[in-house]
Structures are given as structure tokens and as C-alpha cells.
Design a protein around this motif. Structure first.
Motif, PDB file in Angstrom:
ATOM      1  N   ILE A   4       0.750  -1.212   0.256  1.00 34.92           N
ATOM      2  CA  ILE A   4       0.066   0.023   0.191  1.00 34.92           C
ATOM      3  C   ILE A   4       0.773   1.185   0.001  1.00 34.92           C
ATOM      4  N   HIS A   5       1.887   1.201   0.744  1.00 37.11           N
ATOM      5  CA  HIS A   5       2.776   2.390   0.997  1.00 37.11           C
ATOM      6  C   HIS A   5       3.267   2.679  -0.606  1.00 37.11           C
ATOM      7  N   ARG A   6       3.880   1.533  -1.256  1.00 34.91           N
ATOM      8  CA  ARG A   6       4.522   1.605  -2.471  1.00 34.91           C
ATOM      9  C   ARG A   6       3.574   2.179  -3.708  1.00 34.91           C
ATOM     10  N   LEU A   7       2.002   1.848  -3.348  1.00 35.28           N
ATOM     11  CA  LEU A   7       1.239   2.421  -4.294  1.00 35.28           C
ATOM     12  C   LEU A   7       0.877   3.950  -4.014  1.00 35.28           C
ATOM     13  N   ILE A   8       1.112   4.256  -2.984  1.00 32.36           N
ATOM     14  CA  ILE A   8       0.797   5.531  -2.458  1.00 32.36           C
ATOM     15  C   ILE A   8       2.121   6.627  -3.042  1.00 32.36           C
ATOM     16  N   ARG A   9       3.233   5.908  -2.941  1.00 34.47           N
ATOM     17  CA  ARG A   9       4.131   6.586  -3.581  1.00 34.47           C
ATOM     18  C   ARG A   9       4.154   6.682  -5.169  1.00 34.47           C
ATOM     19  N   GLY A  10       3.537   5.785  -5.660  1.00 36.10           N
ATOM     20  CA  GLY A  10       3.544   5.475  -7.206  1.00 36.10           C
ATOM     21  C   GLY A  10       2.371   6.353  -7.472  1.00 36.10           C
ATOM     22  N   GLY A  11       1.296   7.020  -6.671  1.00 28.67           N
ATOM     23  CA  GLY A  11       0.194   7.924  -7.216  1.00 28.67           C
ATOM     24  C   GLY A  11      -0.781   6.705  -7.708  1.00 28.67           C
TER      25      GLY A  11
END
Length: 296
Positions: A4-11
């Protein structure tokens, strides 16, 4: 959490489908049934339509339009793709105000007979408090007369699992092979339980772990039930009790056909957006990676 953190960073937005996709129409079990060529689908365990009340309101005829408008504004009177639906008839209301009353019509101690409309509307049960507040606010009487009738639950076309028909009768052995050919190949494979020569035509399916619905499959009178993660003792007891034949597939394989269905749903919704593109990931999430040959 890390994903989820990775998705947030990737927008990137994330929509997670689990039971919401299992119960939907179209949903996981529709896609599985479609992959197996089933027709005439109905839920194995139907989800009821939203709970509904019927409101019956008595109101002086000259105030009926005001009360109708208030009920409609509170969410009453919706029926499918129609709004402001109601039924009305006119009759005579009777009441006698007693000490302590502050009547909008008539006087304390006097019997009154008033032309009144009987208004009937339906409203979601979850909106009961809002509709009641709107009714009291719009009604001219200090003590309006009304009934709230809880309507019977009706089955919907949504729910867990599906039941359908094969185009032609197959033996359990043939049908098991058909299932294996229709779904992605896995190390788990596809297993049939029951007489291999048993004819099957009516089929129940449930994507994912479905052994909690063995009793429902029996009650539906199906010939075979297709699901995943079946356990030894429940399957054995089910067959000994005269239940339908079973076909056990890998959990991942039973749900994978839904991915293409979900892509099509998104394409229909967003195809007019510039640059829109949807694709199904080819990443296999089946945890089983190796198997030894079957012993005969």
C-alpha cells in the motif's frame, strides 16, 4: 502494508475485491460459471434486496401535496428507475381532540370529520428515522396518523455462488476434464468426487473456498458442485449423505476468470477517458508450485 505504501508513492489507487466481488452480479462466481459454459444462472445463496418499509399516511387532502413532497425529499417513493412513486385514495378521517390537545383543525371536545388522503409510499428501512422526521415536519397535525409496514425480504440476483445448466449432459469424469480445460492449469489440478459415470447437467459453483455451502448445493438439487479447498471429512460425509458429486479446483484458478470480467466492467465505465487502458496481470498467485504424480 508495504504494498500500500508503494502504491501511494507511485500515485496509484487501489480497489480491493473480496466478498464484495463474490456477491456481485456480475461477480466471481458468474465468471466461473461462464468459463464452464453454464446458462440460466441464479445465486446459490441469494442476497436479499435492501429491506423496505411501506408507509401509509393519513393527511388532510389540502395538505397532501406538501406531505408527499416531504416524503419524497426524504428518500421515499423510489422504485427502480422511477422516483416520486405513490398511491393515494381519498376518504374521511375522524378524531375528537381532548384536554391538552392543540388541534390544527377543530376544537377541543368536538368530534371532527375531515376529507383526508391515504398516501402509500415505500422507503428503505435504513431511512426510517429520516422519513419519520420529514413526515412530522410536513404534516399539519400535531399527531399524524400513519402506519409503517415492514415488507417481506425478496431475493436479488446477487449473492454467493451460482447455479446453472450445462448445454448437454456429461458424465462426472467428462465434466471434470471440461473444468480442467476451462480453468488455468495449476499444480493442484482438478479432482472429482463421486461416481465417475454419474450424469451431470445442473451445476452449482462457488469461486474460492466453498465447502460451507455443501448443504445448500444439496438443497438446490444440483448434480455436481464445483468449488475450491474441499476438505477430506466434509467431502466424504457429504457424499455419504447422498449429496451431489464434487469437483475440487485450486482456489486461485476458481477466481481467476473474474479478472477478465472486472477488466471489461472497467472498460465499459472508463473507455471514453483519454489514455485509458486496462489489462489483467499475468502474475500467478497460486501458492502451490510442485506436485508428484498421482498414484493409481
Amino acid at each position: 502494508g508495504a504494498l500500500i505504501h508503494r502504491l501511494i508513492r507511485g500515485g496509484c489507487a487501489l480497489f480491493t475485491a473480496h466478498t464484495n466481488a463474490d456477491r456481485a452480479n456480475p461477480g466471481v462466481s458468474d465468471a466461473l460459471a461462464g468459463a464452464l459454459g453454464l446458462t440460466g444462472l441464479r445465486p446459490l445463496e441469494a442476497k436479499p434486496e435492501p429491506a423496505t418499509d411501506k408507509w401509509v399516511v393519513m393527511v388532510p387532502s389540502d395538505a397532501a401535496d406538501t406531505v408527499r413532497a416531504g416524503l419524497f425529499a426524504a428518500g421515499a417513493g423510489a422504485l427502480g428507475n422511477y422516483r416520486e412513486c405513490c398511491w393515494s385514495t381519498t376518504g374521511t378521517g375522524q378524531f375528537r381532540p381532548v384536554d391538552g390537545a392543540d388541534p390544527a383543525i377543530g376544537s377541543v371536545g368536538d368530534l371532527e370529520r375531515v376529507p383526508e388522503d391515504r398516501i402509500e409510499v415505500i422507503a428503505p428501512r435504513r431511512s426510517r428515522a429520516v422519513v419519520l422526521a420529514a413526515l412530522r415536519d410536513a404534516h399539519p397535525y400535531e399527531e399524524p396518523a400513519f402506519d409503517i409496514i415492514e415488507l417481506a425480504d425478496l431475493p436479488s440476483d446477487r449473492g454467493l455462488g451460482r447455479v446453472g445448466e450445462l448445454p448437454q449432459t456429461r458424465t462426472l469424469r467428462e465434466f471434470t476434464a471440461d473444468v480442467a480445460a476451462a480453468l488455468p492449469a495449476t499444480e493442484w489440478g482438478v479432482r472429482g468426487a463421486g461416481d465417475p459415470n454419474r450424469p451431470v447437467r445442473t451445476v452449482a459453483v462457488c469461486g474460492g473456498s466453498g465447502d460451507s455451502f455443501l448443504g445448500l448445493a444439496t438443497a438446490q438439487g444440483v448434480d455436481v458442485y464445483v468449488t475450491a479447498d474441499l476438505r477430506h471429512h466434509p467431502a466424504d460425509e457429504h457424499l455419504r449423505a447422498g449429496g451431489p458429486a464434487l469437483v475440487d479446483v485450486a482456489h486461485w484458478a476458481s477466481e481467476y476468470p473474474w479478472c477478465a470480467q472486472a477488466r471489461d466492467v472497467l472498460d465499459r465505465a472508463f473507455a471514453d477517458r483519454d489514455g485509458w487502458q486496462a489489462r489483467v496481470s499475468e502474475l500467478r498467485t497460486d501458492p502451490w508450485t510442485t506436485a508428484a504424480g498421482a498414484v493409481r
